[in-house]
Design a protein around this motif. Structure first.
Motif, short mmCIF file in Angstrom:
data_model
loop_
_atom_site.label_atom_id
_atom_site.label_comp_id
_atom_site.label_asym_id
_atom_site.label_seq_id
_atom_site.Cartn_x
_atom_site.Cartn_y
_atom_site.Cartn_z
N GLY A 22 0.83 -1.19 0.00
CA GLY A 22 0.00 0.00 0.00
C GLY A 22 0.87 1.24 0.00
N SER A 23 0.24 2.40 -0.14
CA SER A 23 1.03 3.62 -0.30
C SER A 23 1.60 4.15 1.01
N HIS A 24 0.84 4.00 2.11
CA HIS A 24 1.34 4.55 3.38
C HIS A 24 0.53 3.99 4.55
N GLU A 25 1.08 4.17 5.73
CA GLU A 25 0.39 3.79 6.96
C GLU A 25 0.97 4.61 8.10
N ALA A 26 0.17 4.77 9.16
CA ALA A 26 0.65 5.41 10.37
C ALA A 26 1.18 4.32 11.30
N VAL A 27 2.34 4.57 11.91
CA VAL A 27 2.97 3.59 12.79
C VAL A 27 3.38 4.31 14.08
N ASP A 28 3.11 3.68 15.22
CA ASP A 28 3.55 4.22 16.51
C ASP A 28 4.79 3.46 16.97
N VAL A 29 5.79 4.19 17.43
CA VAL A 29 7.03 3.58 17.94
C VAL A 29 7.42 4.26 19.24
N ALA A 30 8.31 3.63 19.98
CA ALA A 30 8.81 4.20 21.23
C ALA A 30 9.82 5.32 20.95
N PRO A 31 9.89 6.32 21.82
CA PRO A 31 10.94 7.34 21.68
C PRO A 31 12.32 6.67 21.64
N GLY A 32 13.22 7.21 20.84
CA GLY A 32 14.56 6.64 20.73
C GLY A 32 14.67 5.59 19.64
N THR A 34 15.21 3.98 16.13
CA THR A 34 15.97 4.37 14.93
C THR A 34 15.27 3.85 13.69
N LEU A 35 15.73 4.31 12.55
CA LEU A 35 15.20 3.85 11.28
C LEU A 35 15.36 2.34 11.14
N GLY A 36 16.52 1.83 11.53
CA GLY A 36 16.75 0.38 11.45
C GLY A 36 15.81 -0.40 12.36
N ALA A 37 15.56 0.12 13.56
CA ALA A 37 14.66 -0.54 14.50
C ALA A 37 13.22 -0.53 13.97
N LEU A 38 12.83 0.56 13.31
CA LEU A 38 11.50 0.62 12.69
C LEU A 38 11.38 -0.46 11.62
N ARG A 39 12.40 -0.58 10.77
CA ARG A 39 12.35 -1.61 9.73
C ARG A 39 12.21 -3.00 10.37
N ASP A 40 12.98 -3.26 11.44
CA ASP A 40 12.87 -4.56 12.12
C ASP A 40 11.48 -4.76 12.70
N GLN A 41 10.89 -3.70 13.24
CA GLN A 41 9.53 -3.78 13.81
C GLN A 41 8.52 -4.13 12.72
N LEU A 42 8.67 -3.53 11.55
CA LEU A 42 7.77 -3.84 10.44
C LEU A 42 7.99 -5.26 9.93
N ILE A 43 9.25 -5.71 9.86
CA ILE A 43 9.56 -7.08 9.44
C ILE A 43 8.90 -8.08 10.39
N ALA A 44 8.89 -7.75 11.69
CA ALA A 44 8.36 -8.65 12.71
C ALA A 44 6.86 -8.90 12.56
N ARG A 45 6.18 -8.07 11.79
CA ARG A 45 4.75 -8.29 11.54
C ARG A 45 4.52 -9.56 10.73
N GLY A 46 5.54 -9.97 9.98
CA GLY A 46 5.39 -11.15 9.13
C GLY A 46 4.73 -10.79 7.81
N GLY A 47 4.34 -11.80 7.06
CA GLY A 47 3.63 -11.61 5.80
C GLY A 47 4.41 -10.77 4.81
N GLU A 48 3.67 -9.91 4.11
CA GLU A 48 4.28 -9.08 3.06
C GLU A 48 5.31 -8.11 3.62
N HIS A 49 5.09 -7.58 4.82
CA HIS A 49 6.09 -6.68 5.42
C HIS A 49 7.43 -7.42 5.58
N ALA A 50 7.37 -8.65 6.09
CA ALA A 50 8.60 -9.42 6.28
C ALA A 50 9.27 -9.72 4.95
N ARG A 51 8.47 -10.06 3.94
CA ARG A 51 9.02 -10.40 2.63
C ARG A 51 9.64 -9.18 1.95
N CYS A 52 8.93 -8.07 1.95
CA CYS A 52 9.36 -6.89 1.21
C CYS A 52 10.51 -6.13 1.87
#
Length: 89
Positions: A22-32, A34-52
């Motif tokens: 999809g084109s975009h989504e809102a995501v909530d993360v903890a203060p502190g 990083t961009l890499g930690a966000l990517r890992d958080q999205l990967i942890a969802r599984g499915g297409e996020h993990a694949r892409c």
């Protein structure tokens, strides 16, 4: 609901990532976070996020429309974009 203990980000996807996620989504993360930690958080969802967004895949990221690396610190209201590397034209 976004409170003082979370940062609300807009995550945008481009090119092949947009087709899958999809084109975009809102995501909530903890203060502190990083961009890499966000990517890992999205990967942890599984499915297409993990694949892409898998670590073995070539995916670039931008923070507030500036290309950034995994160490970039996120802030409330940040716009994060994930996109495949631009290839020849």
């Amino acid at each position: 609901m976004s409170g003082p203990m979370t940062l609300r980000l807009q995550v945008r996807y481009f090119a092949s990532l947009r087709e899958a996620l999809g084109s975009h989504e809102a995501v909530d993360v903890a203060p502190g976070t990083t961009l890499g930690a966000l990517r890992d958080q999205l990967i942890a969802r599984g499915g297409e996020h993990a694949r892409c967004l898998a670590r073995g895949r070539a995916v670039r990221a931008a923070l507030d429309q500036v290309v950034a690396d995994d160490a970039a610190a996120l802030h409330d209201g940040a716009e994060v974009a994930f996109f495949p590397p631009v290839t020849g034209g």
